[in-house]
Design an enzyme around this catalytic site. Structure first.
Site, PDB file in Angstrom:
ATOM      1  N   ALA A  62       0.894  -1.173  -0.119  1.00 31.04           N
ATOM      2  CA  ALA A  62       0.011  -0.067  -0.004  1.00 31.04           C
ATOM      3  C   ALA A  62       0.879   1.257  -0.048  1.00 31.04           C
ATOM      4  O   ALA A  62       1.952   1.276   0.298  1.00 31.04           O
ATOM      5  CB  ALA A  62      -0.842  -0.067   1.343  1.00 31.04           C
ATOM      6  N   GLY A 108       0.959  -4.978   1.287  1.00 30.26           N
ATOM      7  CA  GLY A 108      -0.450  -5.040   0.359  1.00 30.26           C
ATOM      8  C   GLY A 108       0.423  -5.954  -1.223  1.00 30.26           C
ATOM      9  O   GLY A 108      -0.802  -6.545  -1.744  1.00 30.26           O
ATOM     10  N   GLU A 111      -0.071  -9.242  -0.258  1.00 31.52           N
ATOM     11  CA  GLU A 111      -1.562  -9.716  -0.145  1.00 31.52           C
ATOM     12  C   GLU A 111      -2.294  -9.784  -1.711  1.00 31.52           C
ATOM     13  O   GLU A 111      -3.183 -10.586  -1.700  1.00 31.52           O
ATOM     14  CB  GLU A 111      -2.311  -8.507   0.825  1.00 31.52           C
ATOM     15  N   GLU A 131       4.178  -4.784   7.829  1.00 30.03           N
ATOM     16  CA  GLU A 131       3.393  -3.745   8.328  1.00 30.03           C
ATOM     17  C   GLU A 131       3.851  -3.482   9.964  1.00 30.03           C
ATOM     18  O   GLU A 131       3.589  -2.392  10.259  1.00 30.03           O
ATOM     19  CB  GLU A 131       1.953  -4.082   8.306  1.00 30.03           C
TER      20      GLU A 131
HETATM   21  C1  LIG Z   1      -2.940  -2.731   3.746  1.00 28.21           C
HETATM   22  C2  LIG Z   1      -1.568  -2.845   3.379  1.00 28.21           C
HETATM   23  C3  LIG Z   1      -0.602  -2.109   4.216  1.00 28.21           C
HETATM   24  C4  LIG Z   1       0.654  -2.116   3.519  1.00 28.21           C
HETATM   25  O1  LIG Z   1       1.148  -2.639   2.340  1.00 28.21           O
HETATM   26  S1  LIG Z   1       1.825  -1.127   4.374  1.00 28.21           S
HETATM   27  C5  LIG Z   1       3.371  -1.106   3.484  1.00 28.21           C
HETATM   28  C6  LIG Z   1       4.095  -2.534   3.378  1.00 28.21           C
HETATM   29  N1  LIG Z   1       5.229  -2.413   2.521  1.00 28.21           N
HETATM   30  C7  LIG Z   1       6.379  -2.014   3.049  1.00 28.21           C
HETATM   31  O2  LIG Z   1       6.696  -1.842   4.365  1.00 28.21           O
HETATM   32  C8  LIG Z   1       7.801  -1.859   2.029  1.00 28.21           C
HETATM   33  C9  LIG Z   1       8.063  -0.511   2.037  1.00 28.21           C
HETATM   34  N2  LIG Z   1       9.468  -0.556   1.130  1.00 28.21           N
HETATM   35  C10 LIG Z   1      10.496  -0.977   1.374  1.00 28.21           C
HETATM   36  O3  LIG Z   1      10.865  -1.820   2.392  1.00 28.21           O
HETATM   37  C11 LIG Z   1      11.490  -0.598   0.510  1.00 28.21           C
HETATM   38  O4  LIG Z   1      11.507   0.472  -0.273  1.00 28.21           O
HETATM   39  C12 LIG Z   1      11.908  -1.680  -0.576  1.00 28.21           C
HETATM   40  C13 LIG Z   1      12.319  -3.088   0.084  1.00 28.21           C
HETATM   41  C14 LIG Z   1      10.771  -2.070  -1.355  1.00 28.21           C
HETATM   42  C15 LIG Z   1      13.002  -1.161  -1.574  1.00 28.21           C
HETATM   43  O5  LIG Z   1      13.970  -0.564  -0.843  1.00 28.21           O
HETATM   44  P1  LIG Z   1      15.233   0.233  -1.601  1.00 28.21           P
HETATM   45  O6  LIG Z   1      15.653  -0.712  -2.835  1.00 28.21           O
HETATM   46  O7  LIG Z   1      16.161   0.454  -0.559  1.00 28.21           O
HETATM   47  O8  LIG Z   1      14.528   1.503  -2.115  1.00 28.21           O
HETATM   48  P2  LIG Z   1      13.701   2.418  -1.310  1.00 28.21           P
HETATM   49  O9  LIG Z   1      14.593   3.868  -1.415  1.00 28.21           O
HETATM   50  O10 LIG Z   1      13.389   2.279   0.082  1.00 28.21           O
HETATM   51  O11 LIG Z   1      12.477   2.825  -1.978  1.00 28.21           O
HETATM   52  C16 LIG Z   1      12.374   3.178  -3.530  1.00 28.21           C
HETATM   53  C17 LIG Z   1      11.375   4.575  -3.456  1.00 28.21           C
HETATM   54  O12 LIG Z   1      10.237   3.852  -3.157  1.00 28.21           O
HETATM   55  C18 LIG Z   1       9.346   4.475  -2.276  1.00 28.21           C
HETATM   56  N3  LIG Z   1       8.418   3.301  -1.607  1.00 28.21           N
HETATM   57  C19 LIG Z   1       8.885   2.118  -1.370  1.00 28.21           C
HETATM   58  N4  LIG Z   1       7.897   1.437  -0.979  1.00 28.21           N
HETATM   59  C20 LIG Z   1       6.825   2.235  -0.744  1.00 28.21           C
HETATM   60  C21 LIG Z   1       5.413   2.114  -0.363  1.00 28.21           C
HETATM   61  N5  LIG Z   1       4.779   0.913  -0.118  1.00 28.21           N
HETATM   62  N6  LIG Z   1       4.644   3.278  -0.341  1.00 28.21           N
HETATM   63  C22 LIG Z   1       5.233   4.626  -0.764  1.00 28.21           C
HETATM   64  N7  LIG Z   1       6.496   4.572  -1.289  1.00 28.21           N
HETATM   65  C23 LIG Z   1       7.044   3.589  -1.228  1.00 28.21           C
HETATM   66  C24 LIG Z   1      10.468   4.831  -1.181  1.00 28.21           C
HETATM   67  O13 LIG Z   1       9.919   5.807  -0.160  1.00 28.21           O
HETATM   68  C25 LIG Z   1      11.568   5.385  -2.227  1.00 28.21           C
HETATM   69  O14 LIG Z   1      10.926   6.546  -2.793  1.00 28.21           O
HETATM   70  P3  LIG Z   1      11.910   7.971  -2.726  1.00 28.21           P
HETATM   71  O15 LIG Z   1      12.942   7.485  -3.626  1.00 28.21           O
HETATM   72  O16 LIG Z   1      11.130   8.948  -3.020  1.00 28.21           O
HETATM   73  O17 LIG Z   1      12.810   7.970  -1.076  1.00 28.21           O
END
Ligand SMILES: C/C=C/C(=O)SCCNC(=O)CCNC(=O)[C@H](O)C(C)(C)COP(=O)(O)OP(=O)(O)OC[C@H]1O[C@@H](n2cnc3c(N)ncnc32)[C@H](O)[C@@H]1OP(=O)(O)O
Length: 257
Positions: A62, A108, A111, A131
């Protein structure tokens, strides 16, 4: 559509999620996916769907940045319900949906993948429900689907630690059907879709209906309770801290409040 493209080849619809940088499932994307299913459902010529992500990941979940625009636990809970409803529709969709997953399917994103009928992954892809790292709980029915695939103990470990498993591990745990190299993934998914497309749409539809009977009322009660807790936990101080910490790219400091 802004975030989703569809391409049809030999009765197979290839649906691509394209929302850089992380294919985050914002509410607009969820809406588009739902509209696209309407189109595909009515199209007799489409027999099987392959769902994949453009860019580095299948989907990182998400849209955490969008979370900051949500004011109340009720609104957060209804965001959860929207995702839950879409994913339930996918699992019951009369045409098989194959997820072809590379890079990462987190939160998500996993999911979404778990609501597909078959998951093909790359060996090194990361699959997880992180999460709790955000001070939240999963909200798109992941708490109910994950233990059905990997069992309670592994699901608890994945939730409590927030650590992902690899594509190869996912196959061992029953979360994914097969793991391939990055180069092979999409072709293998299309090949499998081609095999399934030869079956009668009548018997495929019946098989999907029957497979869904494995879900009892406990599953649906759990999904309902998940959306309530998803909203409540979001409103806690720890929930707000977890989201803020992700955006500020730092470790969260949880206080149990
Ligand atoms: C009901 C559902 C609830 C949910 O789904 S809650 C969300 C659950 N997901 C997460 O917690 C995953 C979060 N993201 C990460 O852990 C990491 O990212 C990754 C492993 C996917 C990739 O890591 P890396 O390769 O180091 O890249 P990066 O710099 O962290 O991410 C690249 C850009 O992507 C944005 N981003 C990543 N995941 C999300 C997301 N879920 N929502 C919004 N933005 C996201 C970051 O912020 C950043 O952006 P910028 O370059 O502007 O700093």
């Amino acid at each position: 559509m802004e975030y989703i493209q569809i391409k049809k080849e030999n009765q197979v619809a290839l649906i691509s999620i394209n929302r850089p940088p992380a294919n985050a499932l914002g509410s607009a994307l969820i809406e588009e996916l739902s509209q696209l299913l309407d189109q595909v459902e009515d199209d007799f010529d489409t027999r099987v769907i392959v769902l994949h992500g453009e860019g580095r990941f299948f989907s990182a979940g998400a849209d955490i940045k969008e979370f900051t625009t949500i004011q109340s636990s009720e609104d957060f809970g209804s965001l959860g319900e929207k995702g839950q409803n879409l994913f339930e529709r996918m699992e019951r969709f009369p045409k098989p949906i194959i997820a072809a997953i590379h890079g990462a399917a987190l939160g998500g994103g996993l999911e979404l993948a778990m609501a597909c009928h078959i998951r093909l992954v790359t060996q090194n892809t990361k699959l997880g429900l992180p999460e709790l790292q955000l001070g939240l709980v999963p909200g798109f029915a992941g708490t109910q689907r994950l233990p059905r695939y990997v069992g309670m103990a592994k699901a608890a470990e994945m939730l409590f630690t927030s650590e992902p498993i690899s594509g190869e591990e996912a196959v061992k745990w029953g979360l994914a059907n097969h793991a391939y190299s990055d180069e092979e993934l999409l072709n293998r998914a299309k090949e499998l879709a081609g095999k399934i497309a030869k079956k009668s749409p009548v018997s495929i539809k019946a098989a999907i209906e029957l497979l869904n009977y494995g879900k009892t009322n406990q599953f649906y009660d759990g999904v309902k309770r998940e959306s309530e807790l998803f909203g409540e936990v979001f409103s806690s101080k720890d929930g707000q801290e977890g989201i803020k910490a992700f955006i500020e790219k730092r470790e969260p400091q949880f206080k149990g409040e």
